[in-house]
Design an enzyme around this catalytic site. Structure first.
Site, short mmCIF file in Angstrom:
data_model
loop_
_atom_site.label_atom_id
_atom_site.label_comp_id
_atom_site.label_asym_id
_atom_site.label_seq_id
_atom_site.Cartn_x
_atom_site.Cartn_y
_atom_site.Cartn_z
N LYS A 1 2.49 4.52 2.82
CA LYS A 1 2.01 5.00 4.12
C LYS A 1 3.17 5.74 4.79
O LYS A 1 4.33 5.30 4.68
CB LYS A 1 1.58 3.79 4.96
CG LYS A 1 0.94 4.14 6.31
CD LYS A 1 0.50 2.86 7.04
CE LYS A 1 -0.14 3.16 8.39
NZ LYS A 1 -0.56 1.93 9.10
N SER B 1 -5.29 2.06 10.95
CA SER B 1 -4.53 3.30 10.83
C SER B 1 -4.15 3.65 9.39
O SER B 1 -3.84 4.81 9.12
CB SER B 1 -3.26 3.18 11.67
OG SER B 1 -2.41 2.17 11.15
N SER C 1 -4.96 -2.70 10.76
CA SER C 1 -4.74 -1.39 10.14
C SER C 1 -4.68 -1.37 8.62
O SER C 1 -4.71 -0.31 8.01
CB SER C 1 -3.46 -0.75 10.69
OG SER C 1 -3.72 -0.22 11.96
#
Lengths: 487, 478
Positions: A79, A154, A178
């Site tokens: 990420k 997210s 997330s």
């Protein structure tokens, strides 16, 4: 080959049925083909990836049949919240759009030490603030099951990339859901460990007391393998837990006979989509067939978790994001008359609307005269929520329920209504507030969109959660379904 | 009607640790800008603070020395504000629960013993520096100092004059240097004082205070408070109210000026730093540090008076720094306790004067305690006259001999007390100075001095003047 889970890829590499260079090339080709559709990556670096793959192959050759890391040569994505030396690390913000990290996050270091080949950095909500990936400066990620729908957030880029098999696995971070919420919406398996199990060093901070990194993959067995590499004490993070290393795979094969699964009534009430509810109920019936007992439990303060979270997380974020001032690195406004204007224009231009909203909320709740009413109160609520879980775990081993109230929603559906958006994390936030491990596993579909089953365990119960998830995945194939995508 | 002055000080004591309080970067002063600022100091995305326990040890030592309460659990908080030399946009400090609370500093002002109570002492990190010169309308940022550990010591408003504030500040300064937790270098900013000053009519509640920021010398502290007090009294007497504000002292003009209100209108939004666990200090840790603490100046002063029979003044001077006290004790140990007063006199006299002239501190004294003791022993046993002693001292200072005996030996400076050697010199002096002899015999006692002087001169200073006088007296009255 692309459809194979990590464990199978690992075996193929070990048996020299394929080299890392060949495997990485396969995935890079798929990324090049499908990423334009999904926008799951912010950065892809073919050259770096192939160099690392060559190194992995060389290492395997040098080992001459000796046991090597099961992850050696496996393609992987981080990420874009994790700093990786020499890689652009943007946090999906204009503020850091050109920031090249000069150091590795602990997670990046650990995964590299385990031999994974990093192919790129995945898209996300800006500074991890969002539940739909619509707040990314680099544009939203599309849900591979339906390109008109959000992938969740997210960690939406990691979830979509794994779901579409652009990489076999990726890292994510979870502050209020997330990892779990996008895992549910994209139909993959994601695990948020106990707070403190994975170091936050080099993970760009959103809300320090809630942030936790974790694996996102195709199955519980894959997540166990990844967590073995990712977890571990790090002296550079004062909240990192100094405990003996665990093999998270050690309980995978245990039968579930006698496992007590608590079902909090608050997670099955109003607001839960009826079809999602039915899917979850069917999954729970499967667990009963596997020998588990289903027990009704209650988390009386569950309803307070969203409001408490939206005080604590923005408060910490407002302070954590103060360093992006244009003075030392990152975006700086082109023109300004004085210092104050430099700050104002830099931050006005550098941050998106959702980030600004949370900075404003956070600044407000910490302000003189409001601190006790908001921040202090929220911290007390947080303790009540943790106490609810402790009470529940006195009579059950794991808690299960839906990960999200609905399947993936459409782009724009909630972006105009922040509160509606915040409510999509209603079932996931409590685990962060209490520091508990939580995971989401695929358990069915509604209208062609995946549904996630959430598993929450007591502190350090990751191995037990992975055991339950793995046993379920042995008798179901939801986690093997691959979205039909054509470029 | 008179005015009463009320002063409280907040002092930033820079702690003498190798590394910064939350990072591993070095704290040494004077490096090239930004060469001692690591990823954590410049607040790169993703970095985290880790507490340096050496800074906590300093705080515990201070707490023990002032008799304060050492919190078993204290909390680091974020003080949020934007400034270019504050990289994170917040300073890590302690707010609601400081590491040390209470305690006191005892010191003397003239003949009087004074006590100033402390409210608290807390750990925090320093900011960097903004460099406004050399950049032609722009500002340079040097983050070398960012993250340097500070102990902020906050006193009660117990002081009633500028002199009292200065005496307190000096005592605090001496203490932190004594404890080895601060290098005490005020020019480099290791000891910076903020003074809260107000005035009131005696017996009335406290007046509104103004805070004078960042005073880095005792002289400026004195001047700034004196100016501020005069200004406040004049304002009040003119019928104007004092507004609570922050002021800066300009040493060039000698006046204090209020900062622009914008610069101080802060809501710091303190909250506990989620990146750091509460600081826990166990009784065992405190006990371990207590066992390693040096004797404190107060206790040592009393001991010097009792053990060595020194007057209070001497004991005070000799305990004004740990290095000086150690020098004294080592010299006494070598010279013998019976010579303690002589040791004190030499250190406070010749040694101090010579150090002063060469702008050296006792740490840089070329003379060792053993060398000084060798000199004092030879004076005590009559080997050296006071005149020769000064010459031996000079020779030792210049490194011309290992100890007093070596110099005496090499130069043949041993005092001559053998009467058979002195006898001819006495005869010669009497023969050459009939006038003095006559005057002495006529009852003029002073005339003897001239004769003694002649003998001393003839002996090259090696005769013992008392012995010479005695022999002459016997001879002339015989």
């Amino acid at each position: 080959m692309i459809a194979a889970p990590l464990t199978e890829l690992s075996a193929a590499l070990a048996e020299k049925r394929i080299s890392s260079v060949e495997l990485v090339t396969l995935y890079l080709e798929r990324i090049e083909k499908l990423n334009p559709l999904l926008n799951a990556f912010i950065t892809i670096d073919r050259e770096k990836a192939l160099t690392a793959a060559q190194a992995a192959d060389a290492q395997r050759a040098r080992a001459k049949g000796e046991v090597v890391s099961p992850l050696l040569g496996i393609p992987f994505a981080h990420k874009d919240i994790f700093c990786a030396k020499g890689w652009r690390t943007t946090c999906a913000s204009r503020m850091l759009a050109n920031f090249v990290a000069p150091y590795d996050a602990h997670v990046v270091e650990k995964m590299a030490a385990a031999g994974v080949v990093m192919v790129g950095k995945t898209n996300m909500d800006e500074f991890a603030m969002g539940s739909s990936n619509e707040t990314s400066y680099f544009g939203p990620v599309k849900n591979p099951w339906n390109l008109d729908c959000v992938p969740g957030g997210s960690s939406g880029g990691s979830a979509a990339a794994v779901a579409a098999r652009l990489v076999p696995a990726a890292s994510g971070t979870d502050t209020g859901g997330s990892i779990r919420q996008p895992a549910a919406l994209c139909g993959i398996t994601g695990l948020k460990p106990t707070y403190g199990v994975v170091s936050r060093f080099g993970m760009i901070a959103f809300a320090s007391s809630l942030d936790q990194g974790g694996p996102m993959a195709q199955s519980a067995a894959d997540c166990a393998l990844l967590l073995n590499a990712m977890a571990g004490f790090d002296a550079r993070d004062s909240t990192s837990l100094d405990r003996p290393a665990e093999d998270y795979r050690r309980e995978l094969d245990k039968p579930l006979t006698g496992l007590r699964i608590g079902l909090p009534k608050e997670y099955f009430g109003a607001g839960l989509d009826a079809r999602v509810s039915a899917t979850i109920t069917e999954a729970l019936a499967e667990f009963r067939r596997l020998g588990a007992d289903l027990i009704d439990v209650s988390l009386p303060n569950a309803g307070l978790s969203v409001p408490a979270y939206y005080v604590i997380a923005p408060a910490e974020a407002s302070s954590n994001l103060a360093r992006y001032d244009g003075v030392r690195y990152g975006h700086r406004a082109r023109e300004y008359r004085d210092l104050i204007e430099m700050y104002e224009k830099t931050r006005a231009e550098g941050f998106g609307a959702e980030v600004k909203r949370r900075i404003l909320i956070g600044t407000y709740v910490l302000s003189h005269g409001y601190y006790d009413a908001y921040y202090l109160k929220a911290q007390k609520v947080r303790r009540l929520i943790a106490a609810d879980f402790s009470a529940a775990f006195a009579c059950c081993d794991l808690i299960m329920g839906p990960t999200t109230p609905t399947p993936a929603f459409r782009f724009g559906e909630k972006s105009a209504d922040p509160v509606a958006m915040y409510l999509s994390d209603i079932y996931t936030i409590a685990a962060n507030l209490a520091g508990l491990p939580g995971m989401s596993i695929p358990c069915g579909f509604v209208d062609g969109l995946p549904v996630g089953l959430q598993i929450i365990g007591p502190w350090f119960a990751e191995a037990r959660m992975l055991n339950a998830a793995h046993q379920y995945q042995l008798v179901t194939d939801w986690h093997r379904r691959i979205p039909p995508l054509t470029p | 009607m008179s005015w009463e002055v009320v002063i409280g000080l907040e002092t930033h004591v820079q702690l003498k640790t190798q590394a910064k309080i939350f990072s591993g970067a070095a704290t040494a002063f004077g490096a090239e800008p930004n060469r001692q600022a690591c990823a954590i100091d410049i607040a790169l995305p993703g970095v985290l603070p880790v507490l340096n326990r050496a800074a906590v040890v300093c705080a515990i030592k201070f707490g023990l020395a002032v008799g304060g309460h050492i919190a078993p659990r204290s909390v680091f908080a974020r003080k949020n504000y934007f400034y270019p030399d504050l990289p994170k946009g917040y300073q890590i400090s302690q707010y609601e629960t400081p590491v040390i609370s209470g305690g006191r500093i005892v010191f003397t002002l003239g003949e009087q013993e004074k006590t100033v109570r402390l409210i608290r002492a807390h750990l925090e990190e320093d900011a960097g520096k903004s460099l406004h010169e050399d950049f032609h309308g722009k500002t340079g940022i040097d983050l070398n100092r960012a993250g340097t550990p500070l102990l902020e010591v906050v006193s009660e408003p117990d002081m009633r004059s500028a002199s009292e504030a200065v005496a307190f500040a000096k005592a605090l300064h001496a203490l932190v240097v004594w404890l080895g937790i601060c290098d005490g270098n005020m020019q480099e900013g290791s000891f910076r004082i903020d003074a809260n000053v107000s005035v009131r009519r005696p017996g009335e509640p406290l007046g509104t205070r103004r805070e004078i920021k960042n005073l880095n010398s005792f002289r400026f502290l004195q001047q700034a408070i004196e100016y501020e007090v005069g200004w406040q009294i004049a304002e009040l007497e003119e019928g104007r109210a004092i507004e609570q504000t922050t002021v800066l002292f300009d040493p060039a003009s000698g006046v204090t000026r209020a900062m622009r209100s914008k610069e101080e209108a802060h809501d710091y939004r303190y909250f506990p730093d989620p990146d750091l666990l509460p600081l826990e200090i166990s009784p065992a840790w405190i006990a371990q540090i207590a066992a390693e603490m040096p004797e404190l100046p107060d206790a040592m002063r009393t001991r010097f008076m009792h053990a060595y029979g020194l007057p209070a003044y001497d004991a005070g001077v000799l305990t004004s720094s740990l290095a000086l006290a150690r020098f004294f004790e080592q010299t006494v140990a070598a010279a013998g306790a019976a010579n303690a007063k002589a040791v004190a006199n030499w250190i406070m006299g010749e040694v101090a004067a010579r150090l002063n002239r060469e702008e050296k501190t006792i740490e840089a004294c070329p003379l060792t305690p053993n060398q000084l003791a060798s000199l004092i022993r030879r004076i005590a046993d009559g080997t050296l006259s006071s005149k020769l002693a000064k010459q031996v001292f000079e020779a030792l200072w210049m490194g011309e001999g290992e100890n007093a005996d070596a110099i005496i030996e090499a130069r043949g400076w041993k005092q001559v007390s053998d009467t058979t050697l002195i006898e001819p010199l006495l005869e010669e002096a009497i023969a050459r100075n009939p006038k003095s002899v006559e005057e002495f015999r006529a009852g003029k006692e002073k005339a003897l001095n001239a004769l003694v002087g002649q003998v001393m001169k003839a002996s090259g200073g090696r005769a013992n003047p008392q012995q010479v006088a005695e022999l002459l007296r016997k001879k002339l009255s015989g």
